[in-house]
Scaffold this active site. Structure first.
Site, mmCIF file in Angstrom:
data_model
loop_
_atom_site.group_PDB
_atom_site.id
_atom_site.type_symbol
_atom_site.label_atom_id
_atom_site.label_comp_id
_atom_site.label_asym_id
_atom_site.label_seq_id
_atom_site.Cartn_x
_atom_site.Cartn_y
_atom_site.Cartn_z
ATOM 1 N N ASN A 9 0.876 -1.173 0.000
ATOM 2 C CA ASN A 9 0.000 0.000 0.000
ATOM 3 C C ASN A 9 0.915 1.226 0.000
ATOM 4 O O ASN A 9 1.486 1.591 1.035
ATOM 5 C CB ASN A 9 -0.881 -0.044 1.252
ATOM 6 C CG ASN A 9 -1.830 1.124 1.334
ATOM 7 O OD1 ASN A 9 -1.697 2.109 0.604
ATOM 8 N ND2 ASN A 9 -2.778 1.024 2.240
ATOM 9 N N ARG A 91 -2.321 -1.936 -3.749
ATOM 10 C CA ARG A 91 -3.369 -0.925 -3.688
ATOM 11 C C ARG A 91 -3.028 0.139 -4.733
ATOM 12 O O ARG A 91 -1.948 0.733 -4.701
ATOM 13 C CB ARG A 91 -3.396 -0.280 -2.315
ATOM 14 C CG ARG A 91 -4.419 0.806 -2.250
ATOM 15 C CD ARG A 91 -4.387 1.505 -0.927
ATOM 16 N NE ARG A 91 -5.564 2.339 -0.800
ATOM 17 C CZ ARG A 91 -5.942 2.904 0.328
ATOM 18 N NH1 ARG A 91 -5.245 2.710 1.405
ATOM 19 N NH2 ARG A 91 -7.001 3.653 0.369
ATOM 20 N N HIS A 179 -11.609 5.537 -1.722
ATOM 21 C CA HIS A 179 -11.831 4.713 -0.516
ATOM 22 C C HIS A 179 -12.616 3.436 -0.830
ATOM 23 O O HIS A 179 -13.250 2.843 0.048
ATOM 24 C CB HIS A 179 -12.584 5.493 0.584
ATOM 25 C CG HIS A 179 -11.758 6.579 1.207
ATOM 26 N ND1 HIS A 179 -12.262 7.825 1.500
ATOM 27 C CD2 HIS A 179 -10.466 6.609 1.572
ATOM 28 C CE1 HIS A 179 -11.312 8.571 2.022
ATOM 29 N NE2 HIS A 179 -10.200 7.864 2.079
ATOM 30 N N ARG A 239 -7.032 18.327 3.576
ATOM 31 C CA ARG A 239 -7.679 18.631 2.288
ATOM 32 C C ARG A 239 -8.964 19.416 2.503
ATOM 33 O O ARG A 239 -9.666 19.203 3.486
ATOM 34 C CB ARG A 239 -7.977 17.333 1.538
ATOM 35 C CG ARG A 239 -6.745 16.698 0.960
ATOM 36 C CD ARG A 239 -7.060 15.365 0.320
ATOM 37 N NE ARG A 239 -6.477 14.266 1.069
ATOM 38 C CZ ARG A 239 -6.854 13.002 0.955
ATOM 39 N NH1 ARG A 239 -7.819 12.668 0.121
ATOM 40 N NH2 ARG A 239 -6.276 12.064 1.652
#
Ligand code: ADP
Length: 388
Positions: A9, A91, A179, A239
Site C-alpha cells: 500500500n 493498492r 476509498h 484537504r
C-alpha cells in the site's frame, strides 16, 4: 492458494506492507516505511502477527517506493527468512473509468495504469513505483492491482457526471470516487452480519485523514462525496473538501501558481488550515483553542450535510456505518454527527457509543448505527486469493 502473499500500500511518502500465509487473514508480519523521498532519514516499523513491534527506528534516506520495497524485503527477510512470495497485491489509487475489478498486472495493464497518472498525479506514480519494483523483485509472482475507484463503477451515469460540456466526461472528467477498498470490505462485513440490512439503503462514513461518504443500495455504490479527485466532499485532515470552483479561479487570477494551489488544497487546508493547530483529530479534540473547536464543528457539519445529500439520493436511510481512524475511535465525533442527524430519526445509545461497540443505535432509532473497523488490506488479500 498456498504460499506467502505480499500486500503493498504505497502512500505519498510511505509504504505499508504485510505478508499473509496460507488461508490466514492476520498478517504474519507487517510494517511501514515512512518519510520516503525526504532528504533526511526514513523510518521503519515492523510488527509480528500479534501486533508486537519487531523493530523500529531510523534508516538511511530512502529515495523512492522502489527503494523502500527493497528495504522492506530485507527487514522482513531478517525476521522471517525463507519466504517465497507467490503473489503480490497492490493498492492502486486510480483505475480510471474502465477498471471496475481487480486485475492481474502484465506489461499492457501496467502501461494502462501509467496512462492514468494525469488523473492522480500526486498518488499514482508511487503505486507504479511499487508495482515496478515488485515485478522486478518477484518476477514469477502473480501481481494483482486493486483499485480505490473500482467499487464506485456501479454508480449510475447521472451520479458520475458534472454539469460541464459533455465532451469532458468522455475525456475522463467525471466523478470517480475513492476509498473503494474500504467500502468493499464494509459492504461484505455488513452482508455477513445482517444480509437484510445490507440489501437496504446504507451510508458508510470513512473518517480518517482522508474522509468520504458512500451511499450504497444492496451493497453497491450509488453515490459518493469524493469525485474527480480525492479533494471533494468532506473536509479532511489537510484537504479542503467541497469548495466553490470560483475560489480557485480567483486565486489563479491573482497570480497563485497551480503548484501552490495544489499544495494549499491538498496539504494546508481542512482541519489543519481551519484550526492552525493540527490535522490530527485527537489533538484538535484536546485543544482549548477556539479555532480547533471550529475546525471540528466544520468537519461534523460537512458530514451531516453529506449524509443529508446522500440520504436524498437513496430515498431514505436504513443504516449509518462509521469506520476508519476517527469513525472507529472517536465517540465524540460520532455523538456530534448523530446529534446533527436527529431530524432523520438517528438516536444513539450513549453507553454503547462510549465503548465504540458494534451497534451503537438506541432501540427507538429509525436508523441502525454501526461501528465497523475497516480492513482495506483484506479486500486486497481476498482479491489476490480469488485470482491466484
Ligand atoms: P488514514 O486516512 O491515514 O489511514 P486513519 O484512518 O488512521 O488515517 O485516521 C487517522 C485519524 O484518526 C487522525 O485524525 C486521528 O487523530 C484519528 N483518531 C485515531 N484515534 C482517535 C481517537 N481515539 N479519537 C479521535 N480521533 C482519533
Amino acid at each position: 492458494m498456498n504460499g506467502e502473499i505480499l500486500i503493498l500500500n504505497a502512500g505519498s511518502s510511505s509504504l505499508k506492507f504485510s505478508i499473509y500465509i496460507d488461508g490466514d487473514e492476520t498478517p504474519e508480519v507487517s510494517g511501514l516505511i515512512d518519510r520516503i523521498g525526504a532528504a533526511d532519514r526514513a523510518e521503519i516499523k515492523l510488527k509480528d502477527a500479534q501486533g508486537q513491534p519487531l523493530s523500529t527506528g531510523e534508516i538511511g534516506a530512502v529515495a523512492d517506493h522502489g527503494a523502500a520495497l527493497m528495504v522492506a524485503i530485507g527487514a522482513m527477510g531478517q525476521h522471517y527468512p525463507g519466504h517465497t512470495i507467490k503473489a503480490v497485491g497492490h493498492r492502486v489509487v486510480h483505475g480510471g473509468p474502465d477498471f471496475a475489478a481487480p486485475v492481474a498486472i502484465d506489461d499492457d495493464v501496467q502501461a494502462q495504469l501509467e496512462a492514468l497518472t494525469p488523473l492522480a498525479p500526486l498518488h499514482q506514480p508511487h503505486c507504479l513505483a511499487g508495482i515496478r519494483a515488485a515485478r522486478a523483485a518477484f518476477p514469477d509472482a502473480v501481481q494483482i492491482a486493486c483499485f480505490d475507484t473500482a467499487f464506485h463503477r456501479t454508480m449510475p451515469r447521472l451520479n458520475e457526471t458534472y454539469a460541464i460540456p459533455r465532451e469532458y466526461f468522455d475525456a475522463g472528467v467525471r466523478r470517480y470516487g475513492f476509498h473503494g477498498l474500504s467500502y468493499d470490505y464494509i459492504a461484505g462485513a455488513l452482508r455477513e452480519h445482517d444480509p437484510k440490512l445490507a440489501s437496504g439503503r446504507v451510508i458508510v462514513a470513512h473518517l480518517g485523514n482522508g474522509a468520504s461518504l458512500c451511499a450504497m443500495q444492496d451493497g453497491k455504490s450509488v453515490a459518493t462525496t469524493m469525485g474527480f479527485s480525492a479533494l471533494d466532499g468532506l473536509a479532511m485532515g489537510t484537504r479542503c473538501g467541497q469548495i466553490d470552483p470560483g475560489v480557485l479561479l480567483y486565486l489563479l487570477d491573482r497570480g497563485m501558481s497551480s503548484a501552490e494551489l495544489s499544495d494549499m488544497l491538498y496539504r494546508k487546508s481542512g482541519l489543519l488550515g481551519l484550526s492552525g493547530v493540527s490535522s490530527d483529530m485527537r489533538t484538535l479534540l484536546a485543544s482549548p483553542a477556539p479555532e480547533a473547536t471550529e475546525a471540528v464543528a466544520y468537519f461534523v457539519q460537512s458530514i451531516c450535510r453529506g449524509v443529508a445529500e446522500l440520504t436524498a439520493m437513496l430515498g431514505g436511510l436504513d443504516a449509518l456505518i462509521f469506520t476508519a481512524g476517527i469513525g472507529e475511535n472517536s465517540y465524540e465525533i460520532r455523538e456530534n454527527v448523530c446529534a446533527g442527524l436527529h431530524w432523520l430519526g438517528v438516536r444513539l445509545n450513549a453507553r454503547a457509543n462510549d465503548y465504540s461497540a458494534f451497534g451503537i443505535a438506541d432501540q427507538d432509532s429509525r436508523v441502525e448505527v454501526l461501528v465497523i473497523p475497516t480492513r482495506e488490506d483484506l479486500t486486497i488479500l481476498r482479491a489476490v486469493r480469488a485470482a491466484a
